[in-house]
Design an enzyme around this catalytic site. Structure first.
Site, PDB file in Angstrom:
ATOM      1  N   HIS A  69      43.415  15.811  31.159  1.00 27.24           N
ATOM      2  CA  HIS A  69      42.016  15.610  30.386  1.00 27.24           C
ATOM      3  C   HIS A  69      42.381  16.071  29.032  1.00 27.24           C
ATOM      4  O   HIS A  69      43.463  16.606  28.905  1.00 27.24           O
ATOM      5  CB  HIS A  69      41.007  16.414  30.982  1.00 27.24           C
ATOM      6  CG  HIS A  69      41.002  17.911  31.073  1.00 27.24           C
ATOM      7  ND1 HIS A  69      41.992  18.568  32.005  1.00 27.24           N
ATOM      8  CD2 HIS A  69      40.722  18.966  30.666  1.00 27.24           C
ATOM      9  CE1 HIS A  69      42.286  19.996  31.663  1.00 27.24           C
ATOM     10  NE2 HIS A  69      41.221  20.217  31.194  1.00 27.24           N
ATOM     11  N   HIS A  71      41.410  18.624  27.251  1.00 23.10           N
ATOM     12  CA  HIS A  71      41.307  19.883  26.288  1.00 23.10           C
ATOM     13  C   HIS A  71      42.792  20.386  25.798  1.00 23.10           C
ATOM     14  O   HIS A  71      43.860  19.921  26.271  1.00 23.10           O
ATOM     15  CB  HIS A  71      40.970  20.930  27.443  1.00 23.10           C
ATOM     16  CG  HIS A  71      39.544  20.916  27.757  1.00 23.10           C
ATOM     17  ND1 HIS A  71      39.005  21.310  28.780  1.00 23.10           N
ATOM     18  CD2 HIS A  71      38.492  20.177  27.134  1.00 23.10           C
ATOM     19  CE1 HIS A  71      37.610  21.203  28.916  1.00 23.10           C
ATOM     20  NE2 HIS A  71      37.259  20.441  27.691  1.00 23.10           N
ATOM     21  N   ASP A  73      44.686  22.995  25.848  1.00 26.35           N
ATOM     22  CA  ASP A  73      45.643  23.634  26.686  1.00 26.35           C
ATOM     23  C   ASP A  73      46.432  22.398  27.551  1.00 26.35           C
ATOM     24  O   ASP A  73      47.260  23.047  28.445  1.00 26.35           O
ATOM     25  CB  ASP A  73      45.107  24.774  27.206  1.00 26.35           C
ATOM     26  CG  ASP A  73      44.006  24.609  28.284  1.00 26.35           C
ATOM     27  OD1 ASP A  73      43.338  23.695  28.020  1.00 26.35           O
ATOM     28  OD2 ASP A  73      43.797  25.288  29.188  1.00 26.35           O
ATOM     29  N   HIS A  74      45.906  21.260  27.697  1.00 32.78           N
ATOM     30  CA  HIS A  74      46.408  20.307  28.396  1.00 32.78           C
ATOM     31  C   HIS A  74      47.089  19.155  28.002  1.00 32.78           C
ATOM     32  O   HIS A  74      47.902  18.602  28.220  1.00 32.78           O
ATOM     33  CB  HIS A  74      45.248  19.649  29.452  1.00 32.78           C
ATOM     34  CG  HIS A  74      45.049  20.684  30.597  1.00 32.78           C
ATOM     35  ND1 HIS A  74      45.332  20.922  31.803  1.00 32.78           N
ATOM     36  CD2 HIS A  74      43.881  21.799  30.317  1.00 32.78           C
ATOM     37  CE1 HIS A  74      44.620  21.922  32.429  1.00 32.78           C
ATOM     38  NE2 HIS A  74      43.791  22.441  31.551  1.00 32.78           N
ATOM     39  N   HIS A 124      34.353  18.343  35.544  1.00 29.94           N
ATOM     40  CA  HIS A 124      34.852  19.426  34.280  1.00 29.94           C
ATOM     41  C   HIS A 124      34.686  18.833  32.854  1.00 29.94           C
ATOM     42  O   HIS A 124      34.222  19.286  31.967  1.00 29.94           O
ATOM     43  CB  HIS A 124      36.347  19.696  34.568  1.00 29.94           C
ATOM     44  CG  HIS A 124      36.799  21.012  33.410  1.00 29.94           C
ATOM     45  ND1 HIS A 124      36.374  21.992  33.246  1.00 29.94           N
ATOM     46  CD2 HIS A 124      37.959  20.686  32.738  1.00 29.94           C
ATOM     47  CE1 HIS A 124      37.257  22.858  32.379  1.00 29.94           C
ATOM     48  NE2 HIS A 124      38.105  21.911  32.232  1.00 29.94           N
ATOM     49  N   ASP A 143      41.909  20.913  35.985  1.00 30.32           N
ATOM     50  CA  ASP A 143      40.903  21.610  35.992  1.00 30.32           C
ATOM     51  C   ASP A 143      40.037  21.329  36.854  1.00 30.32           C
ATOM     52  O   ASP A 143      38.731  21.679  36.827  1.00 30.32           O
ATOM     53  CB  ASP A 143      40.389  21.948  34.676  1.00 30.32           C
ATOM     54  CG  ASP A 143      41.196  22.881  33.709  1.00 30.32           C
ATOM     55  OD1 ASP A 143      42.334  23.215  34.376  1.00 30.32           O
ATOM     56  OD2 ASP A 143      41.017  23.287  32.572  1.00 30.32           O
ATOM     57  N   HIS A 181      45.652  26.542  36.456  1.00 33.91           N
ATOM     58  CA  HIS A 181      45.303  27.951  35.895  1.00 33.91           C
ATOM     59  C   HIS A 181      45.446  29.141  37.094  1.00 33.91           C
ATOM     60  O   HIS A 181      45.236  28.723  38.094  1.00 33.91           O
ATOM     61  CB  HIS A 181      43.893  28.082  35.463  1.00 33.91           C
ATOM     62  CG  HIS A 181      43.841  27.362  34.313  1.00 33.91           C
ATOM     63  ND1 HIS A 181      44.200  27.851  32.848  1.00 33.91           N
ATOM     64  CD2 HIS A 181      43.234  26.160  33.963  1.00 33.91           C
ATOM     65  CE1 HIS A 181      43.645  27.151  32.035  1.00 33.91           C
ATOM     66  NE2 HIS A 181      43.070  25.896  32.405  1.00 33.91           N
TER      67      HIS A 181
END
Length: 263
Positions: A69, A71, A73-74, A124, A143, A181
């Site tokens: 996805h 975001h 941090d991805h 998400h 996530d 995570h």
């Protein structure tokens, strides 16, 4: 971008000649490299420098990025990694805008040398996808699903997320679940307040407390373990529904998610 000493990693040698290298990144992310023959994929790109360092240590060339996805941090490391590995293919959700995507992917698409099947798992985010390596018994779920938890609903609805969770729940019980995570202890603390009669969950909570006291990794998990201890996978269980005074799985899921959001 310089390489550094080898960071802490864990290696899993799975069926169908698949090697998974797991590593910590940022504050609580897990990153993964997946290696098969001469091909290596990064499952998401939380830290480009760290990924480059691990690739250098193993002598691997990055051939694919598999984003779940949008975001940061991805997918935030995509551009930096492409500057180092310009021939790398970048696979990502067809329904999200992610920099550098070369191969948009969605439900039932087959990617990474035909080893991974893509499933749409909105909730998400609106276009979130996961990668299922069926012949190796591995799921990389970003996530969407966590150990005893699931992702917050930033863009999707409870109905969408419950449908996504049910899709993962249908996978073989022994599937290894590589989520993104280390949220397990926080999830467990909430889960025991939601699924109060679940003895398996109570036992797992005690185990996870001990693991985290020693800074041990609690990921991967399995579909079997999540089906028995993850309240977000158990929204169709009568005991959990009774606790939230509903008999509808979507409504139960929504109430569990809200309770976790304010926990």
């Amino acid at each position: 971008m310089s390489t550094s000493a080898k960071p802490t990693t864990k290696e899993y040698n799975l069926p169908n000649n698949l090697t998974v290298i797991q590593f910590r990144a940022l504050s609580d992310n897990y990153g993964y490299l997946v290696h098969n023959g001469s091909s290596t994929a990064a499952i998401d790109t939380p830290d480009a420098s760290l990924i480059h360092s691990i690739l250098a240590h193993y002598g691997f060339q990055l051939t694919h990025i598999l984003n779940t996805h949008h975001h940061a941090d991805h997918a935030g490391g995509n551009a930096d990694l492409l500057s180092l590995y310009p021939d790398c293919k970048v696979v990502g959700p067809a329904n999200e805008r992610i920099p550098c995507i070369t191969t948009p992917a969605g439900e039932n698409d087959v990617v990474f040398n035909s080893l991974a099947t893509v499933y749409d798992t909105p909730g998400h985010t609106s276009g979130h996808i996961v990668y299922h390596f069926a012949d190796s018994g591995a799921l990389f779920c970003g996530d969407t699903l966590f150990a005893m938890g699931c992702g917050r609903l930033f863009e999707g609805t409870p109905a969408q997320m419950w449908s996504s969770i049910r899709k993962l729940k249908a996978l073989p019980d022994d599937t290894l679940v590589f989520c993104a995570h280390e949220y397990t202890l926080a999830n467990a603390k909430f889960a025991v307040t939601a699924d109060v009669k679940n003895e398996n969950l109570a036992e797992r909570y005690q185990l996870v407390q001990k693991q985290r006291e020693k800074d041990e990794w609690t990921v991967p998990t399995t579909i079997r373990l999540e089906k028995s201890t993850n309240p977000f996978m158990r929204a169709d269980e009568p005991s959990l529904q009774a606790h939230f005074n509903t008999t509808d799985p979507v409504e139960t899921f929504a109430k569990v998610r809200h309770a976790k959001d304010v926990f």
